[in-house]
Structure formats: structure tokens, C-alpha cells
Design an enzyme around this catalytic site. Sequence first.
Site, PDB file in Angstrom:
ATOM      1  N   ARG B  89     101.737  25.185  55.208  1.00 21.16           N
ATOM      2  CA  ARG B  89     101.440  24.759  56.457  1.00 21.16           C
ATOM      3  C   ARG B  89     100.102  23.893  56.685  1.00 21.16           C
ATOM      4  O   ARG B  89      99.747  23.405  57.758  1.00 21.16           O
ATOM      5  CB  ARG B  89     101.230  26.263  57.394  1.00 21.16           C
ATOM      6  CG  ARG B  89     100.200  26.995  56.736  1.00 21.16           C
ATOM      7  CD  ARG B  89      99.940  28.422  57.463  1.00 21.16           C
ATOM      8  NE  ARG B  89      99.722  28.236  58.831  1.00 21.16           N
ATOM      9  CZ  ARG B  89      98.519  27.790  59.289  1.00 21.16           C
ATOM     10  NH1 ARG B  89      97.318  27.554  58.583  1.00 21.16           N
ATOM     11  NH2 ARG B  89      98.246  27.777  60.751  1.00 21.16           N
ATOM     12  N   GLU B 292     105.700  24.340  48.940  1.00 18.62           N
ATOM     13  CA  GLU B 292     106.464  25.452  48.290  1.00 18.62           C
ATOM     14  C   GLU B 292     107.963  25.091  48.167  1.00 18.62           C
ATOM     15  O   GLU B 292     108.495  25.421  47.072  1.00 18.62           O
ATOM     16  CB  GLU B 292     106.353  26.753  48.918  1.00 18.62           C
ATOM     17  CG  GLU B 292     105.060  27.210  49.007  1.00 18.62           C
ATOM     18  CD  GLU B 292     104.942  28.307  50.262  1.00 18.62           C
ATOM     19  OE1 GLU B 292     104.525  29.441  49.944  1.00 18.62           O
ATOM     20  OE2 GLU B 292     104.865  27.983  51.310  1.00 18.62           O
TER      21      GLU B 292
END
Lengths: 160, 334
Positions: B89, B292
Amino acid sequence: MAKVPVQFTLNGSEKAEFVESGTTLLNALRDKIGDTSPKGGCHQGTCGACSVIIDGELRLSCLTLAETCGGANIKTTAGLAEGGVLHPLQRAFLDGFATQCGFCTPGMIMAAKVLLDRTPNPSREDVVEALSGNVCRCTGYEPIIQAVLSAARANSQNVA
Amino acid sequence: MAIRRGRGVAAINYPTGMNLGGDPTQALVHSTPTGNFMVTLSSVDLGQGMKQIMAQICAETIGVPTDRVIVDTADTDTGPHCMGTFASRGTHRAGNAVIQAAKEARQVMLEVAAEELEVNASDLETDGQGNIRVKGAPQKSISIFDVALSAHFKRGRSISGRGMFLIPRSYPEKETGAMKPSTCYAHACTVAEVEVDDETGEVTVLNVKNVFEIGRALNPKMVEQQLVGGSWMGISHALYETTEPYYPNRDHGGTDFNQYLMPGPGDLAETEIIVLERPSSDGPFGAKGPGEMCANPQIPAVANAVFDAVGVRIDTLPITPERILRALKAQAAG
Ligand code: FES
Ligand code: FES
């Protein structure tokens, strides 16, 4: 525990310290002398992050007692740059994006330096072999292998 | 007994950020007296390049060179709030907050410049080199250095801005259960080719070909670096890494990193990376979170390749030689 005197050359300058008997070279360098370029990853000889060069040999400073280093000539990554100019290996790591978090980098560079000092034109296999004691979590190794090969090429061009 | 070759493919969607109680990040931007810009964040750079990207985003928004921006991520006690660096994020959430803060700071900067040049702020533009000039009359200009000095010592203005980016909490609809647990999906697809020794159960990954759709690559070299490392890590997850090799029995578990397996520089698969840039609608300059997700598609791709090679489905990670041999034994027993 009794303190013991240790005296060695670090990156060209004389160092003298009193350390607790049994202190590792890694801790002596980081906590006593203030050279934090060797990193403590595992403190048991399995990651290579603490690698330094002692009298021309690659050594794990976490498994080396400071008191055994009397009179030794020790090199760390912190002493590689000369007059503000990065060592070709440091340059190659930077240019090749061969470092992310950077924790493994000083150890990788020490291992690579010992390789290139002995084998100025290494094969890919030579590089892999030389780095095989060093763990990296981030890069997937390939950029590091490429950086060492490109530093070797840069060196040989300078010599030629 | 033979070495058998197999090929597997897998594709994934991967969200950016999370949504438990809302997903906020704040940023503050201010200029120093000499016209450098500080970005203050609590978002941590742990090697993924947060500082570099935030400096680029701030510089691009204000209209100054990237080296005029300093990013301080020093302290979560004193910095503006951030949910944290996780869930891929950082770039998306903090980047949006930095854009908002930098826009506000830019506006003040242009207002001060307008007073100095005696023109309207809306007639001004930045040249990206550290100067502000009148649109269509570039000879009428002032350096940001001088604007900052004027703001600090003459005009009593703070060239600063506040940024806040919030993905609000999403609740499931009562009737349908539909909700928006996450936003801004990145995508990836991997084809992996393996060799499986059906006598030892050992898997060798010969090559992996990855395509990543990551929005816009704000720093292409750093994105590539992340993806190369991530692809390796995905293979590492698929075949090697676990803290609980004999879960739930801890007696034979690893006790330190010495017993935590990862592939080394001698175990690398030939790796190919292709980046598809399709700018996202709500990301900073179109970015998504490539963090990720880049280590995910290799895992099912390798599992599928193992199935293709020897016909057994391993659904527990990592895919160890032992698991493969047990599955082969069960298969032979019919
Ligand atoms: S700290 Fe010395 S090998 Fe890991
Ligand atoms: S760069 Fe992070 S461990 Fe190698």
C-alpha cells in the site's frame, strides 16, 4: 570478565581498544570502534552479512574473536571508497540496482572483493561460488551476480 | 525412475492495501527557507524504495527537481499517521497523500511568487528546474530559492501542505454480502518449467516467465528490481521456505535461520520479467502496488508444473521432496 587489549589496522588506520574477553570482532567493530558496515544477521556464521577481510582472507567477523586479531590488517566495506570515489564494486552495485534493503550488501561486496583480488576475470560460476556463503532476502541474487561481473569488466578495462 | 519435465501456468489478481477499519495515510509537506521541500511521513522505507518514490511524487507535483525533496520517515510517534508499510500500500496510499499535500504547498508557493512578480498566481508555472515563470513570458521569472526566502522572511507565509488519503471502511451489504474489501488490483501471470526427479522428489525450476501488470511504473528500474527479487522469492516460497516443516508438531521445527531454507545464488532459475503498464484510475500518477503480488504467481505455477511433470497435486507448501514422494507413493498404491 577481564578486559583484554586488542590492536589492529582497520582500513589503513591503527586501532587500539580494550574489549571483554570473548568479544567477537563484529561487536568490537560495531560497538567499540563505530564501523557499522559489517552487519550482524545471524551471529552464527550462516548469513555472511558480517564478512570482513582479515590479512587478505574472507572472514566471518561474528565467528572471529577480537582478541585473535592482534596485529591483523582488517578491511571492511566502509574503507573501500578512496577520496570520496566509490570502489568499482560499490559503483557496480549502485548502477546495477543490486541492493534493496542493503543489509547483505557489505558482506556481498567483501566476498566479491576477495574473489576479484584473486580472480580478476571470473566466470559466472566463480561469482556464484564466491557469493554462496552470503544470504540475500531481497534481490534474488541475479542483480548481485551481474554487478560483480560488471565490476570485473570495469576493472579489466581500466587495466587495459 | 526418471527426471520428468513439466510446465505450469498461473494468474493472479492482487489488491493494493486493505480494509479492516478504513485505510488511511497522511503526509505533510513544507519548504525550508532555501526552497527545498520536506515530506514528513510515518510510512517506513524498509528497502522497497519508499523514500525515492515519495521524493519523485512530491517533486513532480510541486514542479522541482527530485533532489530538492527530502523525505523524513523517521518516527511514527511524531509523524503524520500512516497505517503502515504492508499490503503493497505504500506507493498508492502515501503517494496519494503526498500529492494532496504537495498541491497545497505548490499553491502557497505560487501565491508568494505572484506577489513577488506582481502577477496572478494562476498565470504562473514551474519550469521543473527550480524556477517559477509567467506563462508565455518566461523571461519574467523567480527562483524557488528566492520565493522561499521571501515567504519566510518577508511575507510570513508557510509554504506547506497537508495530505490525507483514506479508503473508507467498507461494510457488506445486508442482502447480498457484497463489499469492497480492497481496491486497485494489480495482475500477474507466470509460466514455470520444472524438472522433477521421481526417485528423489527433488524439483529443479528451469525457468520462469512472468508478466506483471502494475499500473504505471513510477521508477522502472526499482520496479524491475522488485519484480526480479519477488519472482525468486515466489519460487523460494513454493519449494523451500517454512518455519513449521512438521506442523503442528514443533519438535522437528527449525530453531534458527540456519534451518530456514532458501535458494542461494547457485539455485537460480532463468527468469524473465515483462512489465505491462496500464495506469490505474486512483493511484498516484497511475501506480498500483507491485510489492507483494510479484512473489505470488510463481507458487501455483510451480505446483501446476509439478502436476504436469509427475501427476500429483501438492496442496501444502512448501513442495518438498518428501511431500512429492509421499504423493507418488499414494498414487502408485492407487
Ligand atoms: S552474522 Fe556472521 S554469518 Fe551471519
Ligand atoms: S538487499 Fe536486502 S538482503 Fe540483500
